[in-house]
Design a protein around this motif. Structure first.
Motif, PDB file in Angstrom:
ATOM      1  N   THR A  13       0.836  -1.202   0.000  1.00 37.94           N
ATOM      2  CA  THR A  13       0.000   0.000   0.000  1.00 37.94           C
ATOM      3  C   THR A  13       0.872   1.253   0.000  1.00 37.94           C
ATOM      4  O   THR A  13       0.579   2.222  -0.712  1.00 37.94           O
ATOM      5  CB  THR A  13      -0.961   0.002   1.202  1.00 37.94           C
ATOM      6  OG1 THR A  13      -1.679  -1.233   1.226  1.00 37.94           O
ATOM      7  CG2 THR A  13      -1.955   1.149   1.135  1.00 37.94           C
ATOM      8  N   TYR A  90      -9.049   2.081  -1.004  1.00 35.54           N
ATOM      9  CA  TYR A  90      -8.186   1.618  -2.094  1.00 35.54           C
ATOM     10  C   TYR A  90      -9.001   1.083  -3.267  1.00 35.54           C
ATOM     11  O   TYR A  90      -8.760   1.446  -4.415  1.00 35.54           O
ATOM     12  CB  TYR A  90      -7.205   0.550  -1.607  1.00 35.54           C
ATOM     13  CG  TYR A  90      -6.206   0.168  -2.665  1.00 35.54           C
ATOM     14  CD1 TYR A  90      -5.048   0.924  -2.840  1.00 35.54           C
ATOM     15  CD2 TYR A  90      -6.415  -0.904  -3.515  1.00 35.54           C
ATOM     16  CE1 TYR A  90      -4.135   0.607  -3.830  1.00 35.54           C
ATOM     17  CE2 TYR A  90      -5.515  -1.224  -4.509  1.00 35.54           C
ATOM     18  CZ  TYR A  90      -4.372  -0.472  -4.660  1.00 35.54           C
ATOM     19  OH  TYR A  90      -3.479  -0.778  -5.658  1.00 35.54           O
ATOM     20  N   VAL A  94      -8.655   4.177  -5.567  1.00 37.13           N
ATOM     21  CA  VAL A  94      -7.403   3.929  -6.281  1.00 37.13           C
ATOM     22  C   VAL A  94      -7.647   2.942  -7.431  1.00 37.13           C
ATOM     23  O   VAL A  94      -7.511   3.294  -8.599  1.00 37.13           O
ATOM     24  CB  VAL A  94      -6.297   3.405  -5.340  1.00 37.13           C
ATOM     25  CG1 VAL A  94      -5.006   3.153  -6.103  1.00 37.13           C
ATOM     26  CG2 VAL A  94      -6.057   4.372  -4.185  1.00 37.13           C
ATOM     27  N   SER A 144      -4.914   6.767  -1.995  1.00 38.06           N
ATOM     28  CA  SER A 144      -3.844   5.840  -1.624  1.00 38.06           C
ATOM     29  C   SER A 144      -3.155   6.296  -0.344  1.00 38.06           C
ATOM     30  O   SER A 144      -2.773   5.466   0.487  1.00 38.06           O
ATOM     31  CB  SER A 144      -2.844   5.648  -2.763  1.00 38.06           C
ATOM     32  OG  SER A 144      -2.208   6.847  -3.112  1.00 38.06           O
TER      33      SER A 144
END
Length: 163
Positions: A13, A90, A94, A144
């Motif tokens: 991550t 995420y 993302v 993120s």
């Protein structure tokens, strides 16, 4: 074993957050100074080169490991909540933005014939690509960073790591 999953998830991550952060605060700024055709050629090259195993491992690995790690920590409060929120951030902000936004733009640009186009058409392509792509990249960057902050919080408050 859950600790290992959490630490690998944190590293992946963080790598993705660093990638998008670096783009936002340096790469797109440098590319923005190029002429229209130089800019489009550079973005075509970057978009082709990023499709490599190292990127896929970190980008897809994070998309897989965040939910898996969340499941593994389902009995560990508040770490579970942090991981659940990190997974949502995420996967939506993302992964989702990349798949639904940046990839179609990259595909459009990849098919564009820069050398066979007039200067006006090249400028139009840049105008339709650059600002939208940069905005989407900034969204990915923010989500993120949120994801890694939440994973770091899970690391700090996990009962598994405190034992």
């Amino acid at each position: 074993m859950t600790t290992v999953f959490l630490l690998i998830t944190a590293v992946l991550t963080a790598l993705i957050a660093g990638l998008f952060y670096a783009y936002s605060c340096s790469v797109v700024l440098g590319l923005g100074k190029l002429s229209d055709s130089e800019y489009l050629k550079s973005m075509q090259s970057i978009n082709r080169e990023i499709l490599n195993p190292v990127f896929f491992l970190s980008f897809m690995g994070t998309a897989i490991l965040l939910p898996v790690t969340t499941f593994l920590f389902r009995g560990d409060q508040p770490a579970f909540i942090f991981l659940l929120l990190a997974s949502a951030a995420y996967l939506i902000g993302v992964f989702g933005v990349t798949i639904a936004g940046n990839v179609p733009l990259n595909d459009m640009l990849d098919k564009f014939d820069i050398t066979g186009s007039t200067a006006d058409v090249v400028k139009q392509m840049r105008d339709s690509f650059e600002n939208r792509w940069n905005l989407l990249n900034n969204v990915r960057t923010v989500f993120s960073v949120i994801s890694i902050a939440l994973v770091a919080s899970a690391c700090i408050w996990s009962k598994h790591l405190q034992q």
